[in-house]
Design a protein around this motif. Structure first.
Motif: not given
Length: 720
Positions: A504-508, A475-481, A449-452
């Motif tokens: 590795n699907p677990a990484r998702l 990382y997910k786009k838009g990550l705040k540092r 399924a489509a994820g972030p």
């Protein structure tokens, strides 16, 4: 609550923290065994844990495993994490392992279908797939997980040899099956652990490497010594097999006791090539003889290459031997040697890497055509070399990732089969012909399924001495540092093996929780070829964890993480990376995962597999190598009263590569020494080893434990 734990944690997490600390509030008694080595007194307070057969040690291991299990199971959101990982794994579709194409349109491969636990050996022919070996049936019968360690089809495709082991032990027995009927030929042959199994060109007999049967008086370090290559005619009992190569068989060759041999054959070739390694180093000695000599007694083997010739991969075709070497080529090259005049000085150079690339492997096609896998950072690209074209041509791939070539040992096909995967893209098995890649039809497309939206960034981090360490951030786009992101730093850094883009699907599941993955190719890896590997080897090994510390400092300085949200992880030899990073700079980390890690580098060589790693790490018996071993040994670098981060140590009780006592000793020492009050958990699996052969269920549970433990220690446990 201690200040190091952090005020932002939930009441539920605090209660669990208190439970875990109570469970580990009584450290194991120390029984120091001081030993003077080359003028240095080395203390070893938990050496008695090395005897895992001792009933008291067994009781302690069981208690520790139970306490870890109870603590992990009570982490808020842990069950949901495992469920999510299982969903992602199922959505990734069927998983394929090794793939081998044989003449006549027969393709043999390992397949774990969606939702199944273990890989099966299957045959695809004429568009139809048939299961040949299902290890799950044996697991259901015995209650012990079984796995296929390797398989080798005969050249005519009528038989297949395979290794089967139990409980993650990798202690494989060799089986031979008639493909058409599924009938077993002969009884299983024990102690054939290594995949050094080869069929003779006529497919009527087979050679294999067999370890000696040890007696109760033999030390574990004898396990891989004096093995023999056996020759067995199809249909004869194993008792009729004849030893044709090995330290005690071919004494005139001057083989070392640790020379584990195998013989390579090829259809249409009158030559056979014996190759030896210590099972860990890829460099090998090579010997040749004619196949016909097997029927006349012990062959008259002739040495054509030694360890110092730095040959790491070979392929036999007709009168010629093709090989990959780093001799005179720190990023490797492919050579061709005429076996009628087998002098390496006469070898012809066929392929060199492009600028900045490293040749990782190769496969011969028809004629003089060869395909090479070329590393570019964490990506593996394909490069085609035609006759007379030493520079080669880049192959266009569907996306940037890691391409793995599949075997066509008889060179029966004019196209190429490969699998391509990426950090967030499930593997695709493709057929390459005429420069165009198409689906090979071995597995249906993944249905994730489509994820972030995910961002992948490659950076280079200045280390302590100015060397630039490549690191991939995911990382997910838009990550705040803002320093508040749960961040996991991983690396390996040994044997010249590099971190590579793989799915590795677990990484998702980690990324979905706002996690950052930082994957570093520290020194000791081969990302830049042999010089980078040697910069993290033996005496220069401290660069491996100093690079790790530099990467951790970068992640904090750039706002990806903070000391309350940063963790490190290393697996196997990567235990040196994570263990020494954490013991060098504990203030940088909230938690760490020691996964089947090498924790006591000083005592390692006194174990069955440890002796095979002397060539990589050194020997404590050698006064020049001992200081580096002591420095890279996490167990010996743990200091009393230091506030260490929380640590989860993971190990399988049947691990044949890194004995479980490594984790046991490190856990006991950390529990006694750490002043942080943070938990040190020893997660044990009685039906697992080094991870090879673990079922999908075991892997999902392991990742759920790892990610849940980290989120708990970072104050982010609980439902998403």
């Amino acid at each position: 609550m201690t200040p190091a734990f952090g005020a932002a944690r939930s009441a539920a997490a605090f209660t669990l923290f208190a439970l875990a600390c109570t469970a580990f509030s009584a450290p194991l008694p120390a029984r120091d065994v001081p030993e003077t080595l080359h003028g240095v007194t080395v203390h070893d307070p938990y050496r008695y844990l090395e005897n895992i057969k001792d009933p008291q040690v067994q009781d302690w291991l069981k208690a520790e495993g139970l306490r870890a299990r109870q603590a992990l199971d009570q982490i808020p959101g842990r069950e949901a994490m495992e469920k999510r990982i299982a969903e992602l794994s199922a959505g990734s579709g069927d998983s394929l392992g090794e793939i081998v194409r044989m003449p006549g349109g027969k393709t043999f491969y390992l397949k774990r279908a969606r939702g199944e636990r273990q890989y099966k050996l299957v045959l695809r022919e004429g568009g139809h797939e048939r299961v040949l070996v299902n290890p799950q049936a044996e697991a259901d019968r015995t209650g012990i997980a079984h796995a296929i360690n390797y398989f080798v089809p005969s050249w005519d495709g009528r038989h297949v040899a395979y290794g089967l082991s139990a409980g993650g032990s990798e202690d494989a027995s060799l089986h031979i099956m008639e493909v058409a009927s599924g009938r077993r030929v002969g009884d299983p042959i024990p102690r054939v652990r290594e995949p050094n199994v080869s069929w003779l060109p006529d497919s009527r007999s087979i050679t294999y490497n067999q370890l000696r049967a040890l007696g109760p008086e033999d030390a574990d370090t004898e396990t891989y010594l004096d093995s023999s290559v056996m020759w067995l005619k199809l249909g004869e009992p194993a008792s009729q097999a004849r030893a044709v190569f090995g330290p005690t068989v071919t004494k005139q060759l001057g083989l070392d006791r640790l020379d584990v041999g195998g013989i390579v054959f090829a259809p249409g070739s009158r030559w056979m090539v014996a190759r030896t390694t210590d099972t860990t180093q890829r460099e090998s000695s090579l010997f040749i003889a004619r196949v016909e000599e097997l029927g006349r007694g012990t062959p008259a083997w002739k040495r054509i290459a030694a360890f110092d010739d730095k040959i790491v991969e070979i392929e036999l075709q007709g009168e010629h031997l093709y090989y990959r070497t780093r001799q005179g080529a720190p990023r490797y090259r492919i050579m061709k040697l005429d076996l009628r005049a087998p002098e390496l000085a006469r070898a012809q150079e066929l392929a060199v890497p492009p600028e900045g690339g490293v040749i990782e492997s190769f496969a011969m096609g028809r004629g003089e055509t060869l395909m090479a896998s070329v590393r570019d950072g964490t990506a593996i690209k394909l490069r085609l070399y035609g006759a007379g074209d030493r520079r080669g041509q880049a192959v266009k791939l569907p996306f940037v990732g890691a391409a793995r070539l599949h075997d066509d040992p008889a060179h029966a096909y004019g196209d190429w089969l490969y699998t391509l995967s990426g950090w967030t893209r499930p593997p695709q098995t493709l057929r390459l012909a005429g420069g165009v890649s198409t689906d090979a039809g071995l597995r249906p497309p993944a249905k994730l399924a489509a994820g972030p939206a995910i961002e992948i960034v490659d950076v280079k981090v200045p280390s302590h001495d100015g060397a630039l360490v490549p690191m991939t951030l995911i990382y997910k786009k838009g990550l705040k540092r803002d320093g508040g992101n749960p961040t996991l730093l991983t690396a390996y850094g040994s044997y010249g093996l590099s971190e590579t883009a793989n799915f590795n699907p677990a990484r998702l599941a980690w990324l979905e929780r706002g996690g950052v993955l930082a994957i570093a190719n520290v020194r000791g890896s081969g990302v830049y070829g042999e010089p980078w590997r040697m910069a993290g080897f033996k005496a220069s090994k401290p660069n491996t964890w100093k690079d790790g510390v530099a990467c951790a400092q970068y992640l904090i300085a750039q706002g990806y993480a903070s000391p309350r949200t940063l963790a490190a992880m290393g697996t196997s030899a990567g235990g040196i990376f994570v263990g020494r990073s954490v013991t060098t700079a504990p203030q940088l980390f909230a938690a760490a995962i020691f996964n089947v890690g090498v924790m006591d580098a000083v005592r390692a060589e006194d174990s069955a597999n440890g002796i095979t790693n002397i060539s990589e790490f050194g020997s404590y018996r050698n006064p020049r190598e001992f200081p580096a071993l002591l420095e890279m040994s996490t167990y010996h670098q743990i200091r009393d009263g230091v506030p260490y981060p929380a640590v989860l140590l993971v190990h399988g009780m049947n691990d044949p590569r890194v004995d479980v006592w490594h984790s046991a000793k490190a856990a006991a020492r950390l529990q006694a020494a750490s002043s942080s009050g943070k938990p040190v958990l020893l997660r044990l699996d009685g039906q697992a080893g080094h991870g090879v052969g673990s079922t999908a269920t075991q892997r999902n549970a392991l990742w759920a434990d790892i990610y849940s433990f980290l989120l708990w220690q970072m104050g982010k446990a609980g439902p998403q």
